[in-house]
Design a protein around this motif. Structure first.
Motif, short mmCIF file in Angstrom:
data_model
loop_
_atom_site.label_atom_id
_atom_site.label_comp_id
_atom_site.label_asym_id
_atom_site.label_seq_id
_atom_site.Cartn_x
_atom_site.Cartn_y
_atom_site.Cartn_z
N VAL A 32 0.84 -1.20 0.00
CA VAL A 32 0.00 0.00 0.00
C VAL A 32 0.88 1.25 0.00
N ARG A 33 1.90 1.28 0.85
CA ARG A 33 2.77 2.45 0.93
C ARG A 33 3.56 2.65 -0.36
N THR A 34 4.08 1.55 -0.91
CA THR A 34 4.85 1.64 -2.15
C THR A 34 3.98 2.09 -3.31
N ALA A 35 2.77 1.54 -3.40
CA ALA A 35 1.86 1.93 -4.47
C ALA A 35 1.44 3.39 -4.34
N ALA A 162 3.40 -1.15 -8.51
CA ALA A 162 4.31 -1.38 -7.39
C ALA A 162 4.54 -2.88 -7.24
N THR A 163 5.79 -3.29 -7.19
CA THR A 163 6.13 -4.71 -7.07
C THR A 163 7.05 -4.93 -5.88
N THR A 164 7.21 -6.19 -5.50
CA THR A 164 8.15 -6.57 -4.46
C THR A 164 9.10 -7.60 -5.02
N SER A 165 10.13 -7.93 -4.26
CA SER A 165 11.19 -8.81 -4.77
C SER A 165 10.69 -10.21 -5.08
N TYR A 166 9.62 -10.66 -4.41
CA TYR A 166 9.18 -12.03 -4.60
C TYR A 166 8.22 -12.18 -5.78
N ASP A 167 7.80 -11.08 -6.42
CA ASP A 167 6.84 -11.19 -7.52
C ASP A 167 7.37 -12.05 -8.66
N ALA A 168 8.68 -12.05 -8.86
CA ALA A 168 9.26 -12.86 -9.94
C ALA A 168 9.05 -14.35 -9.71
N SER A 185 -1.58 -3.44 -4.99
CA SER A 185 -0.71 -2.68 -5.91
C SER A 185 -1.52 -2.00 -7.00
N VAL A 186 -2.59 -2.66 -7.44
CA VAL A 186 -3.43 -2.09 -8.49
C VAL A 186 -4.46 -1.13 -7.91
N LEU A 187 -5.04 -1.49 -6.77
CA LEU A 187 -6.16 -0.74 -6.22
C LEU A 187 -5.75 0.63 -5.68
N ILE A 188 -4.61 0.72 -4.99
CA ILE A 188 -4.27 1.97 -4.31
C ILE A 188 -4.15 3.16 -5.26
#
Length: 379
Positions: A32-35, A162-168, A185-188
């Motif tokens: 949420v914060r990153t997005a 917004a992504t995180t390291s584990y998305d891959a 990531s999409v909603l915010i």
């Protein structure tokens, strides 16, 4: 079958978690914060819209688009129609879907694209349709991808996903269709946009409280917390060998219920049916008396030869509501029907807070429940 002993063994859960599902749902607050930062940097906070759109259209592959449409519809309180555009078929290009704008869509309408898959050429074609019709277009999608380029060329706004390291870890064979937390990531960014145009109240302080609430829920539902005090693990244990009948009361609860059914299928490989109260009392009534009903252990004359094996699915009601039941609530009727049919019932109700915080609490517990069910489930 569910290995309930694994639920209270954090090391075993970590070993079973090949795709980082627990980390994914636990990092929802961070997402949420990153997005929010990504959306601010993209210029959403500086937008000066001319007014509210006539209608909001949402499109995109996978479960995120449906979740976004349901939540925006619930949170806007009927102030503006929000519709999900369903794919109408496959496009000529490999792996592409085809989307078509409604015939009435035009310059007064807003198209929101939930595009975690930046390379889907079908969405780029939808952007071209919107440009020809004069629709405003906003997309949340990985930066530098074909969809982002198409939106920019159509004079729309592309917000980096917004992504995180584990998305891959989800871009491999056998992985679930989407990482837990992708919805946030999409909603915010889209909540921030709808705040700017006056559809939904989602100022920065509300998003900050939302992220804090998700962090608190990650602590309550973490792998080190024992099952008897962990709402996520309790939900997973309740749904072992069960067909979840997700009954919802309220627009926010219904949005979460549909998302929960999708997560149970996509993450845990479990069937689930979602329905709104009071209609669920009619549409699911037969399920509580048919082959999926729990056999009565006190029925001495039941046919034990024809009785299903102990591992067969049985119906279990999961009742989601967003507030305490009032005098016109269907909750009591739902409880009475479950008791009448000897059907187990689980209930989830969020604590105090804004509608957005209530949605976050229900979503987080549902996500943790689906993840624990996926990790502790056995063949």
């Amino acid at each position: 079958m569910l290995d309930e002993s694994l639920l209270d063994t954090p090391d075993a859960l970590a070993s079973a978690d090949r795709f980082g599902l627990l980390r994914g749902v636990a990092e929802s607050g961070a997402r949420v914060r990153t997005a929010a930062r990504s959306a601010t940097e993209s210029g959403i906070a500086q937008l000066t819209p001319d007014g509210r759109p006539r209608a909001v259209l949402v499109a995109g592959p996978g479960p995120a688009a449906a979740g976004v449409a349901d939540l925006l519809r619930a949170l806007c309180g009927g102030s503006c129609p929000v519709s999900l555009i369903q794919p109408t078929g496959v496009a000529p290009l490999p792996g592409a879907l085809r989307w078509t704008l409604p015939g009435w869509a035009g310059p007064l309408d807003l198209l929101l694209l939930a595009g975690p898959d930046a390379a889907d050429p079908g969405l780029a074609e939808l952007v071209e349709q919107a440009y020809r019709r004069g629709c405003s277009v906003v997309a949340v999608t990985p930066a530098g991808g074909p969809l982002s380029d198409a939106v920019i060329q159509a004079r729309g706004l592309a917000v980096p996903l917004a992504t995180t390291s584990y998305d891959a870890e989800f871009d491999v064979e056998g992985a679930p269709p989407a990482a837990p937390g992708t919805l946030w990531s999409v909603l915010i960014p889209l909540l921030m946009l709808t705040d700017r145009i006056g559809l939904i109240s989602a100022p920065p302080d509300a998003l900050s409280k939302l992220a804090d609430r998700l962090d608190q829920l990650a602590e309550r539902c973490g792998p080190a917390i024992p099952t008897y005090t962990n709402p996520g693990k309790m939900l997973a244990a309740d749904l072992a060998d069960a067909l979840a009948l997700i009954w919802t009361e309220g627009t926010i609860a219904h949005a979460v219920g549909r998302h929960f059914a999708t997560e149970l299928a996509g993450l845990a490989g479990r069937p689930a049916l979602a329905a709104e109260l009071p209609e669920a009392l009619t549409t699911h009534r037969t399920l509580l008396a048919g082959p999926l009903a729990e056999p009565d252990p006190d029925d001495f004359f039941r046919d034990r030869v024809e009785q299903p094996a102990a591992t067969a699915l049985h119906a279990r009601v999961v009742l989601l509501r967003e507030q305490e039941p009032g005098p016109l609530s269907a909750t009591r009727a739902a409880q009475a029907l479950a008791e009448e049919r000897d059907t187990a019932l689980s209930e989830l109700e969020p604590g105090a807070g804004s509608d957005l915080e209530k949605a976050a609490e229900l979503l987080a517990i549902a996500d943790f429940g689906a993840v624990y069910l996926a990790l502790a489930g056995t063949e």
